[in-house]
Design a protein around this motif. Structure first.
Motif, short mmCIF file in Angstrom:
data_model
loop_
_atom_site.label_atom_id
_atom_site.label_comp_id
_atom_site.label_asym_id
_atom_site.label_seq_id
_atom_site.Cartn_x
_atom_site.Cartn_y
_atom_site.Cartn_z
N ARG A 39 0.81 -1.21 0.00
CA ARG A 39 0.00 0.00 0.00
C ARG A 39 0.85 1.27 0.00
O ARG A 39 0.42 2.30 -0.46
CB ARG A 39 -0.93 0.03 1.21
CG ARG A 39 -2.16 -0.86 1.08
CD ARG A 39 -3.14 -0.58 2.21
NE ARG A 39 -4.43 -1.22 2.00
CZ ARG A 39 -4.83 -2.31 2.61
NH1 ARG A 39 -4.03 -2.91 3.46
NH2 ARG A 39 -6.02 -2.82 2.38
N SER A 40 2.03 1.17 0.57
CA SER A 40 2.91 2.33 0.65
C SER A 40 3.68 2.51 -0.64
O SER A 40 4.17 1.55 -1.24
CB SER A 40 3.88 2.18 1.82
OG SER A 40 4.84 3.21 1.82
N THR A 41 3.82 3.76 -1.07
CA THR A 41 4.57 4.06 -2.28
C THR A 41 6.07 4.02 -2.02
O THR A 41 6.86 3.92 -2.95
CB THR A 41 4.21 5.45 -2.82
OG1 THR A 41 4.41 6.42 -1.78
CG2 THR A 41 2.77 5.49 -3.27
N LYS A 42 6.45 4.10 -0.74
CA LYS A 42 7.86 4.05 -0.38
C LYS A 42 8.16 2.69 0.23
O LYS A 42 8.04 2.48 1.43
CB LYS A 42 8.21 5.18 0.61
CG LYS A 42 8.01 6.57 0.01
CD LYS A 42 8.39 7.64 1.01
CE LYS A 42 8.22 9.03 0.40
NZ LYS A 42 8.59 10.10 1.33
N SER A 43 8.53 1.74 -0.63
CA SER A 43 8.67 0.36 -0.18
C SER A 43 9.86 0.13 0.73
O SER A 43 9.95 -0.91 1.37
CB SER A 43 8.79 -0.56 -1.41
OG SER A 43 9.89 -0.15 -2.22
#
Length: 539
Positions: free
Chosen positions: A174-178
């Protein structure tokens, strides 16, 4: 030859059964695509070791909401999460996973099952992960079956790590910053479990309690009872994590996987840093039930772009000003599910002393606000959010879910005027929750007056008498998606157009003083009979 045919029929029947079970989860197409990508073209199997590697989690940085302390053992726990999950459910006959073994493992992990079996499965994942990470655990499983009995207990630190493990599985994908992991403040959930499951929890000073320093043991039976009634949707994190990892393996194979970025502040912490609806509170609310608005609630936990203002926030008294009129100008025309958050402060007695305490409650309305002089609504949920989290769904006895009444537009005398303000539960004049029209005061009554929502205290040490508190802040969050917001925008534009038309004045009509309404009014006041005489002369 007959034995070979019988074996083939058995394998085909098993394959069809497993595919049917996988299809019931809705993930069969994803499983087929991922298996096709991961499988070796010659052996038609997926390498077990590479498959385990695709489930591994790795974060460069970890940030927390507030001043929370992350146990030193938690990063190690996450390192073993993916491999432990694969070892537990995906069992190859040889070195590689066949299609049937691949699909069977997914069904064991994420297949349709009862709520109690889902929790057993999730706890089994946590137990094996902790064991592989070298952590001690007092959980004991009587067998390898999904519905087996669990004995033992779970400590406060284990509870914290268990909940954060579930959050991490929901965060994944869900997070764009993996490369970054953000951990929310979940002290309200931990305190909820401690108060409900331990004898010592009832005497805790929850207002000034450091959950990270508590050394309490929660009997696993009581913990499961609490979890099933308070956070039943938490088991969904397991299927989300598996689907996310499978999708990630497809993206990596295609060369379109998300780029790792570790620069800058995390979007979740920036978006919710000053609002009542923090990431931890939004996540807790989303765990209380399985419904269509959970993704809208979770979108405030996992925002996509920190540079954008949160479009879900319809109203906040801190920004827009207090009062019914200010609220109405922002929520009017929004006829979709809505979350209302209220922060208040009042004097609370504890151990013979009284002090000013802050607490937060919330309400989910399925149809938004309506200007009515009576209760309305078809369903809803009431929440005690901080300092201790509890959810109170509909009792099914009455439907007094919401009351929101503004001052009548016309100044007509009313011998029995209706209360102006917002109410939830109870009856008119005896609401379980009532906020006055200026948003200055909120009144909380005992649940005995309310047959709409389930019983329970909305803040610790509430007591039986009505409690009046000062309203600190109020928020209204949209949960109906883009379509509901677009409908509201259309409504607002239409209302603005109507207002503009009402304000327009035909100046040509009033250019002559003799025909102006001002002169007619002055004539009537000076000589009441003048208009009648003028009409007679004209006739």
């Amino acid at each position: 030859m007959g034995a070979s045919s019988s074996t083939d029929n058995k394998e085909l029947s098993e394959k069809r059964e497993i595919e049917s079970l996988a299809a019931s989860t809705g993930a069969l197409p994803l499983l087929q695509r991922s298996f096709s990508k991961l499988a070796d073209s010659q052996t038609s199997t997926v390498s077990f070791q590479s498959f385990k590697q695709s489930f591994c989690l790795s974060y460069d940085t970890t940030t927390t909401e507030g001043d929370q302390k992350v146990p030193d053992s938690f990063p190690k726990l996450l390192e073993h999460l993916g491999s432990s999950l694969v070892d537990l459910f995906f069992v190859p006959e040889k070195e590689g996973l066949s299609w049937v073994e691949f699909a069977r493992g997914y069904v064991k992990c994420c297949g349709r099952m009862s709520a109690s079996m889902s929790f057993n499965t999730l706890l089994r994942v946590f137990h094996l992960t902790a064991k592989n990470a070298g952590l001690s655990s007092k959980l004991e499983f009587e067998s390898d079956e999904a519905d087996c009995k669990i004995n033992g207990s779970i400590s406060t630190v284990e509870l914290l790590m268990f909940l954060w493990m579930c959050w991490t599985m929901s965060w994944d994908g869900r997070s764009t910053k993996s490369a970054e992991l953000f951990l929310p403040d979940i002290s309200h959930l931990v305190l909820s479990a401690l108060v409900s499951c331990t004898e010592s929890g009832t005497s805790l000073d929850v207002w000034d309690c450091d959950v990270f320093g508590l050394e309490l043991e929660l009997p696993i039976g009581k913990f499961l009872t609490w979890a099933l009634s308070t956070i039943p949707n938490i088991t969904e994190c397991l299927s989300h994590f598996c689907n996310s990892r499978l999708q990630h393996s497809l993206n990596v194979k295609d060369g379109s996987g998300p780029s790792k970025s570790s620069g800058g502040d995390d979007s979740a912490s920036k978006t919710c840093e000053n609002t009542l609806l923090t990431c931890g509170r939004a996540w807790a609310i989303s765990l209380t039930s399985k419904n269509t608005i959970n993704e809208e609630i979770l979108s405030s936990c996992f925002p996509c772009n920190s540079d954008e203002t949160n479009e879900h926030l319809l109203y906040r008294s801190y920004y827009h000003g207090k009062g019914m009129n200010r609220l109405w100008s922002n929520v009017e025309g929004y006829h979709a599910p809505m979350l209302v958050m209220v922060s208040a402060s009042c004097g609370v007695d504890h151990e013979g002393s009284s002090s000013e305490r802050k607490w937060v409650i919330g309400v989910i309305l399925q149809q938004g606000f309506e200007n009515k002089d009576a209760f309305y609504g078809s369903s809803g949920s009431l929440f005690s959010i901080s300092p201790v989290f509890h959810a109170f769904s509909s009792s099914g006895k009455e439907k007094n879910f919401a009351y929101s009444h503004l001052h009548p537009s016309g100044r007509v005398y009313d011998a029995n005027p209706k209360p102006v303000g917002i109410g939830f539960g109870g009856t008119q004049g005896n609401e379980r929750v009532f906020i006055d029209e200026d948003f200055a005061k909120i009144t909380i009554r005992h649940h005995a007056v309310d047959k709409t929502y389930q019983p329970g205290s909305l803040f610790p040490n509430q007591g039986y008498l009505p409690v009046e508190a000062s309203v600190l802040d109020i928020e209204a969050w949209a949960l109906g998606g883009k379509t509901a917001k677009e409908i509201q925008e259309t409504y607002k534009k239409r209302e603005e157009l109507f207002n503009d038309q009402r304000r327009k004045i035909d100046l040509k009509t009033f250019t002559n003083w003799e025909d102006s309404p001002e002169k007619m009014m002055m004539d009537m006041m000076g000589n009441p009979g003048a208009p009648q005489k003028r009409r007679e002369l004209n006739e």
